[in-house]
Design a protein around this motif. Structure first.
Motif, mmCIF file in Angstrom:
data_model
loop_
_atom_site.group_PDB
_atom_site.id
_atom_site.type_symbol
_atom_site.label_atom_id
_atom_site.label_comp_id
_atom_site.label_asym_id
_atom_site.label_seq_id
_atom_site.Cartn_x
_atom_site.Cartn_y
_atom_site.Cartn_z
ATOM 1 N N ILE A 85 0.891 -1.122 0.018
ATOM 2 C CA ILE A 85 -0.031 -0.114 -0.057
ATOM 3 C C ILE A 85 0.862 1.190 0.115
ATOM 4 O O ILE A 85 1.679 1.579 1.014
ATOM 5 N N HIS A 86 0.793 2.084 -0.991
ATOM 6 C CA HIS A 86 1.753 3.219 -1.135
ATOM 7 C C HIS A 86 3.121 3.056 -0.825
ATOM 8 O O HIS A 86 3.677 3.518 -0.096
ATOM 9 N N ASP A 87 3.737 1.958 -1.697
ATOM 10 C CA ASP A 87 5.007 1.633 -1.509
ATOM 11 C C ASP A 87 5.476 1.016 -0.186
ATOM 12 O O ASP A 87 6.566 0.912 0.443
ATOM 13 N N ARG A 88 4.459 0.683 1.095
ATOM 14 C CA ARG A 88 4.775 0.029 2.045
ATOM 15 C C ARG A 88 4.175 -1.500 1.966
ATOM 16 O O ARG A 88 3.218 -1.884 1.560
ATOM 17 N N ALA A 89 5.177 -2.248 2.630
ATOM 18 C CA ALA A 89 4.706 -3.692 2.672
ATOM 19 C C ALA A 89 3.650 -3.907 3.861
ATOM 20 O O ALA A 89 4.081 -3.930 4.865
ATOM 21 N N ALA A 90 2.347 -3.997 3.499
ATOM 22 C CA ALA A 90 1.570 -4.296 4.540
ATOM 23 C C ALA A 90 1.529 -5.451 5.234
ATOM 24 O O ALA A 90 1.301 -6.010 6.472
ATOM 25 N N GLY A 91 1.824 -6.597 4.557
ATOM 26 C CA GLY A 91 1.857 -8.121 4.969
ATOM 27 C C GLY A 91 1.739 -8.885 3.564
ATOM 28 O O GLY A 91 1.840 -8.534 2.492
ATOM 29 N N ILE A 92 1.640 -10.126 3.949
ATOM 30 C CA ILE A 92 1.575 -11.175 2.965
ATOM 31 C C ILE A 92 0.181 -11.882 3.158
ATOM 32 O O ILE A 92 -0.336 -11.972 4.206
ATOM 33 N N PHE A 100 -0.915 -11.921 6.912
ATOM 34 C CA PHE A 100 0.258 -11.755 7.957
ATOM 35 C C PHE A 100 0.948 -10.476 7.788
ATOM 36 O O PHE A 100 1.379 -10.297 6.916
ATOM 37 N N SER A 101 0.742 -9.729 8.880
ATOM 38 C CA SER A 101 1.117 -8.282 8.865
ATOM 39 C C SER A 101 2.617 -8.216 8.747
ATOM 40 O O SER A 101 3.388 -8.865 9.452
ATOM 41 N N LEU A 130 0.994 -0.884 11.697
ATOM 42 C CA LEU A 130 -0.293 -0.529 11.379
ATOM 43 C C LEU A 130 -1.151 -1.381 10.827
ATOM 44 O O LEU A 130 -2.650 -1.176 11.044
ATOM 45 N N PHE A 131 -0.717 -2.490 10.170
ATOM 46 C CA PHE A 131 -1.812 -3.493 9.688
ATOM 47 C C PHE A 131 -2.117 -4.773 10.430
ATOM 48 O O PHE A 131 -2.586 -5.674 10.098
ATOM 49 N N ALA A 139 -8.009 -0.115 3.381
ATOM 50 C CA ALA A 139 -9.245 0.562 4.359
ATOM 51 C C ALA A 139 -8.334 1.034 5.627
ATOM 52 O O ALA A 139 -8.709 2.119 6.211
ATOM 53 N N VAL A 140 -7.543 0.279 5.959
ATOM 54 C CA VAL A 140 -6.829 0.385 7.250
ATOM 55 C C VAL A 140 -6.105 1.673 7.153
ATOM 56 O O VAL A 140 -5.905 2.620 7.865
ATOM 57 N N PHE A 141 -5.170 1.776 5.982
ATOM 58 C CA PHE A 141 -4.206 2.700 5.765
ATOM 59 C C PHE A 141 -5.148 4.165 5.452
ATOM 60 O O PHE A 141 -4.905 5.135 6.103
ATOM 61 N N ALA A 142 -6.293 3.930 4.784
ATOM 62 C CA ALA A 142 -7.221 5.591 4.406
ATOM 63 C C ALA A 142 -7.605 5.572 5.929
ATOM 64 O O ALA A 142 -7.626 7.034 6.239
ATOM 65 N N GLU A 143 -8.142 4.786 6.670
ATOM 66 C CA GLU A 143 -8.595 5.157 8.065
ATOM 67 C C GLU A 143 -7.524 5.851 8.858
ATOM 68 O O GLU A 143 -7.786 6.936 9.627
ATOM 69 N N ARG A 144 -6.361 5.325 8.857
ATOM 70 C CA ARG A 144 -5.145 6.058 9.587
ATOM 71 C C ARG A 144 -5.272 7.340 9.122
ATOM 72 O O ARG A 144 -4.814 8.437 9.853
#
Length: 67
Positions: free
Chosen positions: A13-20, A31-32, A36-37, A57-62
């Motif tokens: 998400i926006h060049d961030r590895a949220a998880g797999i 798996f986070s 943040l995730f 959605a988690v990223f947008a809420e932040r």
């Protein structure tokens, strides 16, 4: 030649590895890889795309909380 599908996908998400997400008999498990995730950790999704939407959605809420 046969095609092989992966059983694991990186969610970015926006060049961030949220998880797999990894595929199992019931769907895709998240798996986070970043705190943040963490609330998605271990959740089961029907598809990798559904897991990606949840991470977005988690990223947008932040972002809304910081505004």
């Amino acid at each position: 030649m046969s095609q092989t599908r992966s059983n694991a996908y990186i969610i970015e998400i926006h060049d961030r590895a949220a998880g797999i997400v990894t595929k199992d008999a019931r769907g895709f498990r998240f798996f986070s890889s970043e705190r943040l995730f963490d609330r998605l950790e271990g959740r089961q999704f029907r598809s990798a795309r559904e897991a990606e939407r949840a991470a977005r959605a988690v990223f947008a809420e932040r972002g809304r909380r910081l505004s």
